[in-house]
Scaffold this motif. Sequence first.
Motif, PDB file in Angstrom:
ATOM      1  N   GLY A   5      40.313  34.720  38.112  1.00  0.00           N
ATOM      2  CA  GLY A   5      40.536  35.973  37.395  1.00  0.00           C
ATOM      3  C   GLY A   5      39.904  37.150  38.121  1.00  0.00           C
ATOM      4  O   GLY A   5      38.893  37.023  38.818  1.00  0.00           O
ATOM      5  N   VAL A   6      40.523  38.312  37.934  1.00  0.00           N
ATOM      6  CA  VAL A   6      40.130  39.506  38.674  1.00  0.00           C
ATOM      7  C   VAL A   6      38.676  39.890  38.382  1.00  0.00           C
ATOM      8  O   VAL A   6      37.910  40.217  39.278  1.00  0.00           O
ATOM      9  CB  VAL A   6      41.088  40.662  38.324  1.00  0.00           C
ATOM     10  CG1 VAL A   6      40.560  41.972  38.845  1.00  0.00           C
ATOM     11  CG2 VAL A   6      42.464  40.381  38.878  1.00  0.00           C
ATOM     12  N   ASN A   7      38.312  39.850  37.117  1.00  0.00           N
ATOM     13  CA  ASN A   7      36.958  40.293  36.753  1.00  0.00           C
ATOM     14  C   ASN A   7      35.874  39.467  37.408  1.00  0.00           C
ATOM     15  O   ASN A   7      34.906  40.001  37.947  1.00  0.00           O
ATOM     16  CB  ASN A   7      36.783  40.250  35.238  1.00  0.00           C
ATOM     17  CG  ASN A   7      37.689  41.254  34.556  1.00  0.00           C
ATOM     18  OD1 ASN A   7      38.277  42.108  35.193  1.00  0.00           O
ATOM     19  ND2 ASN A   7      37.808  41.128  33.241  1.00  0.00           N
ATOM     20  N   LEU A   8      36.027  38.144  37.358  1.00  0.00           N
ATOM     21  CA  LEU A   8      35.002  37.275  37.920  1.00  0.00           C
ATOM     22  C   LEU A   8      34.895  37.480  39.431  1.00  0.00           C
ATOM     23  O   LEU A   8      33.798  37.553  40.001  1.00  0.00           O
ATOM     24  CB  LEU A   8      35.342  35.813  37.600  1.00  0.00           C
ATOM     25  CG  LEU A   8      34.284  34.788  38.008  1.00  0.00           C
ATOM     26  CD1 LEU A   8      32.990  35.070  37.291  1.00  0.00           C
ATOM     27  CD2 LEU A   8      34.779  33.384  37.690  1.00  0.00           C
ATOM     28  N   LEU A   9      36.055  37.592  40.073  1.00  0.00           N
ATOM     29  CA  LEU A   9      36.039  37.785  41.520  1.00  0.00           C
ATOM     30  C   LEU A   9      35.358  39.091  41.886  1.00  0.00           C
ATOM     31  O   LEU A   9      34.608  39.177  42.859  1.00  0.00           O
ATOM     32  CB  LEU A   9      37.464  37.768  42.069  1.00  0.00           C
ATOM     33  CG  LEU A   9      38.177  36.422  42.035  1.00  0.00           C
ATOM     34  CD1 LEU A   9      39.602  36.567  42.500  1.00  0.00           C
ATOM     35  CD2 LEU A   9      37.445  35.400  42.860  1.00  0.00           C
ATOM     36  N   ASN A  10      35.622  40.114  41.077  1.00  0.00           N
ATOM     37  CA  ASN A  10      34.988  41.405  41.331  1.00  0.00           C
ATOM     38  C   ASN A  10      33.479  41.323  41.170  1.00  0.00           C
ATOM     39  O   ASN A  10      32.711  41.812  41.981  1.00  0.00           O
ATOM     40  CB  ASN A  10      35.529  42.447  40.343  1.00  0.00           C
ATOM     41  CG  ASN A  10      36.441  43.428  41.024  1.00  0.00           C
ATOM     42  OD1 ASN A  10      36.273  43.706  42.196  1.00  0.00           O
ATOM     43  ND2 ASN A  10      37.399  43.953  40.293  1.00  0.00           N
ATOM     44  N   GLN A  11      33.109  40.658  40.081  1.00  0.00           N
ATOM     45  CA  GLN A  11      31.698  40.522  39.768  1.00  0.00           C
ATOM     46  C   GLN A  11      30.914  39.872  40.892  1.00  0.00           C
ATOM     47  O   GLN A  11      29.816  40.276  41.229  1.00  0.00           O
ATOM     48  CB  GLN A  11      31.592  39.637  38.525  1.00  0.00           C
ATOM     49  CG  GLN A  11      30.649  40.113  37.475  1.00  0.00           C
ATOM     50  CD  GLN A  11      30.695  39.118  36.324  1.00  0.00           C
ATOM     51  OE1 GLN A  11      31.745  38.592  35.957  1.00  0.00           O
ATOM     52  NE2 GLN A  11      29.543  38.817  35.791  1.00  0.00           N
TER      53      GLN A  11
END
Lengths: 589, 81, 497
Positions: free
Chosen positions: C274-280
Amino acid sequence: MISSTVLIHPTTWFLGGAVLLPFLEKKDKLRKAVLIGIPLIAFTLIHWLPDSFGHVSYLGFDLVFGRVDRLTRVFLHVFTIMAFIGCIYGLHVKETGQHIAAFLYVGGSLGVTLCGDYLTLYIFWEMMAFSSVFLIWYRKKRQSIEAGFRYILVHTTGGLVLLAGIFLRYQNIHDLSFVQIATNGATFADYLIMIGFMLNAAVPPIHAWLPDAYPEASVTGAVFMCAFTTKTAVYVLARGFPGFEALAILGAIMTVYGVGYAVVENDARRILAYHIVSQVGYMVCGIGIGTAMAVNGAVAHAYAHIIYKGLLFMGAGAVLEMTGKSKLNELGGLYKRMPWAMVFTVIGGISISGFPLTSGFISKSMIIAAAGVSHHPVLMLMMDLAAVGTFLSVGIKLPYFIWFGKDSGVEAKDAPWNMNLGMAIAAFLCFFLGIFPDYLYKMLPYPVYWHPYNTYHLSETLQLLGFTGLGFFIMVKKLKPEPKINLDVDWFYRKGARAFLGFASRRVVPTNDWVNDVYRNIGMRATMALAKAFSWFDWEGIDWTVDGSAKGVVEGGNRLRSLMTGKIQHYIGAAVALTFIILILVVLI
Amino acid sequence: MVRLLNYLNEHSVMLKRIFFVFLILTVVFDLYVKRHEMHFFGDAIIGFWSLFGIIGCLGMIIVCKGLSHVWLMKKEDYYDK
Amino acid sequence: MDTIITSKIVLTPLIPFVSALLILASKNKPNLRESWSVFGAVLTFLSVVYFLPHLLAGGSYQYTLCTIYPGVSVKFHLDGLGILFAGTSSFLWIMAGFYCVGYMRGLDEHAQTRFYFCYAVAVGGAMGAAFSGNLFTLYLFYEIVSIFTYPLVAHHQDQEGYFGGRKYIVYLMFASKAFLLPAMVLVYVQCGTLDFAIGNIATGIFPHNAAPLLVKITYLLCIFGFAKAALMPMHGWLPAAMVAPTPVSALLHAVVVVKVGVFSIARVMLSVFGVNLLNQLGLGIFTAYLASFTIILASVIALTQNNLKMRLAYSTVSQLSYIILGVAMLTPNSITGGIIHITNHAFAKITLFFCAGAIFVATHKKNVSELGGIGWKMPFTMIAFGLASLSMIGVPPVSGFVTKWFLALGTLDIHNMILLTVILVSSLLNAGYFVPVVYTSFFGKPNPGDNTSPGFLEGSPLIMFMVIPLFFTAVASVLFGIYPDLFLKIINLMVVR
């Protein structure tokens, strides 16, 4: 209706012509009719263009294919006339590919002139680059092929710089429309765009592609190329960046730089190519000065220059076509054998030098005077110096060593009728504009208060030209052409590219090959060792459990794999061992 | 027309004389010309542009040929190595 | 946004397998056999298109075939990403079906039945992967593709074929067993399920309290495990696979196999992590730099390759990382650019490989330096090559420009000038190795010893079977550049959530 807007855009007709031409290869008369007809249609069309048309939505942006004002119209006028002359000049060319390339090229140029936003500009900009390169390649000599490759790489780089500028500009202001940029509001993005434009305008130090490529183009190809790429760039600079002081200074430097090389070069078309750099310098300088008179002068000069530069390239091209030679040290005394070509080329020469009664006189003087009026005496003097050099290199030296001078004994017939006709039309226009300057002045973007024909200007010009001529005859022996080339800034990227490729072949590729064989060199040995260490488990069974219902597939795979060595089993075994180690770790942690 | 040019070629001495007369006439003409706007000091000097022409021309030839011979001139196949 | 549960979506992966069996059954009747190949391709494509309307309305399809134990099942779930991949692959299989006829018969190749059989199964595997609804199913079909492309790579059964084939299968199998299998286990252990979070690319399936280090390890295992995406240093199998007959290189190693790789990485990044986790965790930008490295380095190597197929192979390695780069930048624009490149690159690359194969069949030439003058004998082929090259370089209005446009917008969204420069420089490098092929073929000197008869080589019927598909795909590349709207809409629905 979208179809009517498509049809009124002149580029559509050129594209249509390009598509039609391959089918007309056998029908000579029809083909010639198309070649001449399409520029004529375009020329008439431009008089009826509405101020704004051709709005298309693409990728979520509003593209404007048609934005027309006085600046646009004057360039469209001269581009279509030049296309017409060029097509007449090239009627004898049998290779359809050259005509297709020329049509796509002209169409692209008109597209850029008419566009109202940067994305459309970029589309047609690239179209111009990728079609004009074929005009170089069609010469078919080894040097032409290599020069064309360098040309396309340089133009791709310029296009990418332009694209970067467009992207950054979009990010800054979320607007792609192609409008004038205020001199005090220019951002890094705008400068990138300006550099992209400057490359096509052949502003030093990113000019070297021009003298590299144009002499290697085909005979008719060079005639097209000298007119369109650089002048389209002048148009976009005039639209977007009038008044930028950097342009004024660079422009003045350009005028002298180009003419300096022109004085010492040997190949006729290379002299003309460097000369394009010089003359475009006048235009760039005029745009840089930015006053109404200066911009008017730049535009007028662009108009006149397209015609007389085209004429000069046609002349040199005719010599090349009929004798196979273009180097000055191999030519001479041709006036006896190609009299008409000589007359027309000489007319071009005096026109470019700015003799009274020719188009050069009414255009060049406007820019120089504009520099004077706006208190830039240094720029004015540089441009005057370049005028001296112009007359010296192209007005006297070029005709002298080709047509007069020592007879080289080269055999030649006079050029075919279509080439002579093209030259005649251009020569006529040179005089027409010189005698009736108002015809051009009325088309210029700003009102014109300049009167070229007053006694002072006449005196100034005649003195300048007369005494330059004197200087030539004094030094004529020193100016004898030698079969050598002169290095220019392209030395850097020509040598640099070779070094880069060497580095790629000698260092990068062997490293890559080693990495690719790592599985064999290191991986295999390590895995073999690991596999042997764990060989006291029954790996078959565990393998199948993990794969679960893929068992059948794996079995099939195993059978296929057993075609190869048994080492595979060990890889899998080691991998599964690793799996279990991780599982154990995870469970315990 | 070719005959005309051949004729001129043979009588080049006459051509040269006409040319010199022309040059002198232009400078003399400059004496009588009215100067309108002086943007530049040279505008006021009579015969300025003649000097500019000759010096500019000679200077350019010397400088450019000089640069070329000293530095930039190479054989035609320089890049092929 | 409703999900329809129907067993119909199992049909799409099934049709190629059935075709494969029919091909096997008609091994003594070549015409019938080839017809099954093309017919199967057409049916597969139509079955993909069947699902399109509902997807365009914002829905999706789902079906669970069987459950092995809780959280591990064979499950199918179709969304925009999957249908784009499946549609591209099945449509190009139709083109390739015709092309194979011309090529295999033109060279009088042996073991054609085995060839067509494995070809069909490989495509079926790709369909299954496209439609997969969880990591297990994806892995299953991923392996099917690996295994059944091995006989295709080693097809010639000579020294070169066996070596190339061995390298190919070892690379892929090692990566999948050593990296993917542990990754799958780790995902299961951390998330309790292997199912993809379809329809929601923001959150993925990891819980909030997932240990960062473990997530990172899992992620690394994933992106290097899917070696078919040719992310360096896991790219060595691709040049090695060029020993295969060109239809294999064209469809499989330009479209099916490699796209399964990048598709899987895209799927894992978007629907597992997921985008959020990767960003984090900063994994997005890390992947972007890895991909950039591959893009530039592979292009530089391509500059030095004289063998045309090798040049195209390294170009593929480079272009695949565009897709990874696009997804890795994690913004709507960049993800759009990355995913649409799956289709754009597929059409352009298959055209390029088709041309290489047609040239080989007509003239037995493999190296760029030997191609002098061939443009006049095979004009349609070389014009198609030129158009496809324009797409790879990114010249508007050919489709590659659309990709570069969105990718560049993505770099601007994350304010990263380095990545923008990478994209622009790689365009220049692409020009550097594609343009010489075009100008050599039209303006280069023919080799001494060539028969210089001005014959038009494209006239013979077998060659026609090859030239018509490649011209079609080249024109398609141009059309997709001018009208990318359908694809953009499909991606938009998936991305803007």
